[in-house]
Design a protein around this motif. Sequence first.
Motif, PDB file in Angstrom:
ATOM      1  N   ALA A   1     -46.020  13.728  26.641  1.00 26.56           N
ATOM      2  CA  ALA A   1     -47.104  13.350  25.727  1.00 26.56           C
ATOM      3  C   ALA A   1     -46.668  13.251  24.275  1.00 26.56           C
ATOM      4  O   ALA A   1     -47.401  12.699  23.452  1.00 26.56           O
ATOM      5  N   THR A   2     -45.495  13.785  23.912  1.00 28.72           N
ATOM      6  CA  THR A   2     -45.050  13.725  22.519  1.00 28.72           C
ATOM      7  C   THR A   2     -44.101  12.570  22.249  1.00 28.72           C
ATOM      8  O   THR A   2     -43.710  12.349  21.106  1.00 28.72           O
TER       9      THR A   2
ATOM     10  N   SER B   1     -47.413   9.519  23.476  1.00 27.82           N
ATOM     11  CA  SER B   1     -48.360   9.854  22.416  1.00 27.82           C
ATOM     12  C   SER B   1     -49.285   8.683  22.101  1.00 27.82           C
ATOM     13  O   SER B   1     -50.469   8.882  21.808  1.00 27.82           O
TER      14      SER B   1
ATOM     15  N   VAL C   1     -51.870   8.605  24.879  1.00 24.02           N
ATOM     16  CA  VAL C   1     -52.846   9.673  24.681  1.00 24.02           C
ATOM     17  C   VAL C   1     -53.909   9.235  23.679  1.00 24.02           C
ATOM     18  O   VAL C   1     -55.116   9.388  23.912  1.00 24.02           O
ATOM     19  N   ARG C   2     -53.484   8.687  22.557  1.00 24.12           N
ATOM     20  CA  ARG C   2     -54.449   8.255  21.537  1.00 24.12           C
ATOM     21  C   ARG C   2     -55.377   7.174  22.077  1.00 24.12           C
ATOM     22  O   ARG C   2     -56.587   7.202  21.843  1.00 24.12           O
TER      23      ARG C   2
ATOM     24  N   CYS D   1     -52.433  17.106  27.932  1.00 20.80           N
ATOM     25  CA  CYS D   1     -51.120  16.688  27.434  1.00 20.80           C
ATOM     26  C   CYS D   1     -50.077  17.724  27.831  1.00 20.80           C
ATOM     27  O   CYS D   1     -50.156  18.883  27.412  1.00 20.80           O
TER      28      CYS D   1
ATOM     29  N   LEU E   1     -48.565  20.096  21.160  1.00 16.26           N
ATOM     30  CA  LEU E   1     -48.169  18.754  21.576  1.00 16.26           C
ATOM     31  C   LEU E   1     -48.912  17.684  20.794  1.00 16.26           C
ATOM     32  O   LEU E   1     -48.333  16.805  20.185  1.00 16.26           O
ATOM     33  N   ILE E   2     -50.221  17.760  20.837  1.00 13.31           N
ATOM     34  CA  ILE E   2     -51.066  16.766  20.192  1.00 13.31           C
ATOM     35  C   ILE E   2     -52.012  17.491  19.230  1.00 13.31           C
ATOM     36  O   ILE E   2     -52.716  18.418  19.632  1.00 13.31           O
TER      37      ILE E   2
ATOM     38  N   ARG F   1     -57.685  15.420  17.223  1.00 10.92           N
ATOM     39  CA  ARG F   1     -57.956  14.067  16.753  1.00 10.92           C
ATOM     40  C   ARG F   1     -59.393  13.974  16.251  1.00 10.92           C
ATOM     41  O   ARG F   1     -60.339  14.087  17.033  1.00 10.92           O
TER      42      ARG F   1
ATOM     43  N   ALA G   1     -58.372  16.270  23.610  1.00 10.25           N
ATOM     44  CA  ALA G   1     -57.006  16.533  24.059  1.00 10.25           C
ATOM     45  C   ALA G   1     -56.810  18.034  24.246  1.00 10.25           C
ATOM     46  O   ALA G   1     -57.157  18.829  23.373  1.00 10.25           O
TER      47      ALA G   1
ATOM     48  N   ASN H   1     -53.750  20.802  25.223  1.00 10.25           N
ATOM     49  CA  ASN H   1     -52.298  20.926  25.322  1.00 10.25           C
ATOM     50  C   ASN H   1     -51.893  21.975  26.348  1.00 10.25           C
ATOM     51  O   ASN H   1     -52.489  23.051  26.423  1.00 10.25           O
TER      52      ASN H   1
END
Length: 310
Positions: A9-10, A15, A18-19, A30, A37-38, A41, A48, A50
Motif C-alpha cells: 500500500a505504500t 498508494s 488506495v486513494r 492497507c 502506512l497511509i 485522508r 483507511a 493500517n
Amino acid sequence: MDTAIVTGATGLVGSAVVRKLLENNIDVLCIGRKEPLIQPRKNLPGTATNLKMDMADILSLEDKIGEIGWVPGFFCVFYHFSWKGLNALTDGSVDDQLKNVTYSANALVSAQKIGCKKFVNAGTIEETFAEKYLDNRWQHETYPSGQNAYAASKLAARDMCVLLGYLNKIDYVHTRLSVPFNPSFTGKGYISSAIRAILAGEAYAAPTNPQLLDLTHIKDVAQAYYLVGQKGKNKANYFIGSGEPKKLSQYFGMAEKKAHAAKSCADAHQPCTDNLLLTAEDFSIDDLKRDTGFVLKKTFDDLVEEMEIK
C-alpha cells in the motif's frame, strides 16, 4: 465492491490505488511493513485502516483482522501489489525473487479464507516478454533482459494463483503493467532521472534498449485498478496502460522537443520496426476497455505539454 485489501500500500501504484478507492467510498485495509502506512485522508468518503504485516506472515491475516476488528464486508476485493527483490523491485537472486511466489499464493488463500470475492494480482509486461522468448528464442539466444529472475518469478506467481483461484473458488483477475509514472518524475530510476535531466537541459545516458514501453500516468493506472475491482472478469489478463507504446528514445525525444534541448533522438517520431519480441498488440487495452469501461485521461503527450521547464 464495498471494501478492499491492498498489499504494497505504500508503493507508487499501491498508494495511488488506495486513494482512488477512498475517493469512491471504499473502506480499505492497507497492508505493509511500514508504519504508519497511509495517513488519514481528509475529505475522502472511504476509511483507511493500517495493518503492519510482513508478507511472510500473510497466512495469519484472518487472525490479524480479527484482532483489530476490521470487517471485510459483503464484497471485498483483494489487491496484491506487494513484491520485493533484494534492494529494488526487480533485483536480487532467484531465491530473493521466488519468495514472492509463495507470498502471492498465500495472499490468495488468505483472501479466500476471510471472504474476499475477487483477487486482483499485479503482474508485469516482462511476463509477456519472457513468454514470447520461450516460444521462439530460447534455443538460439540467451534471454535478452537483465530481469530474468524477476520475470520467471512473476510468471510462476501468476500461474500458481490461477490454479489456486480455481481450487479455492475465488475470482482471479491478472493484470500487467509496463511503466506507471508520477508526473513529477521524482523517482530514483533511470527513466525519471533522464527526464529530469532533459527538462534541466543536462546531459543524460541515451537509452540503448529498442524495446517498446508504455509510460502511463499513475492516476490512470489507479482508475483502471478501481474499475477492474468493480467489473474485471474472472480469469481475465488485462494490460493496464495507455495502449500507445513507444520506444524509450521516442518518449525522451518528445520531452526534448518540449525542452528545446540541443540533443535530440533521431528516431523520435519514426515507427518502431526493431522492437524485438514485443509488439503494439502486446500493450492492447481493448479487453480492459470492453469489460470495465476504462477511458484514458492523460497521455504522455498531455504530460509533455504540462512539463515545467527549468
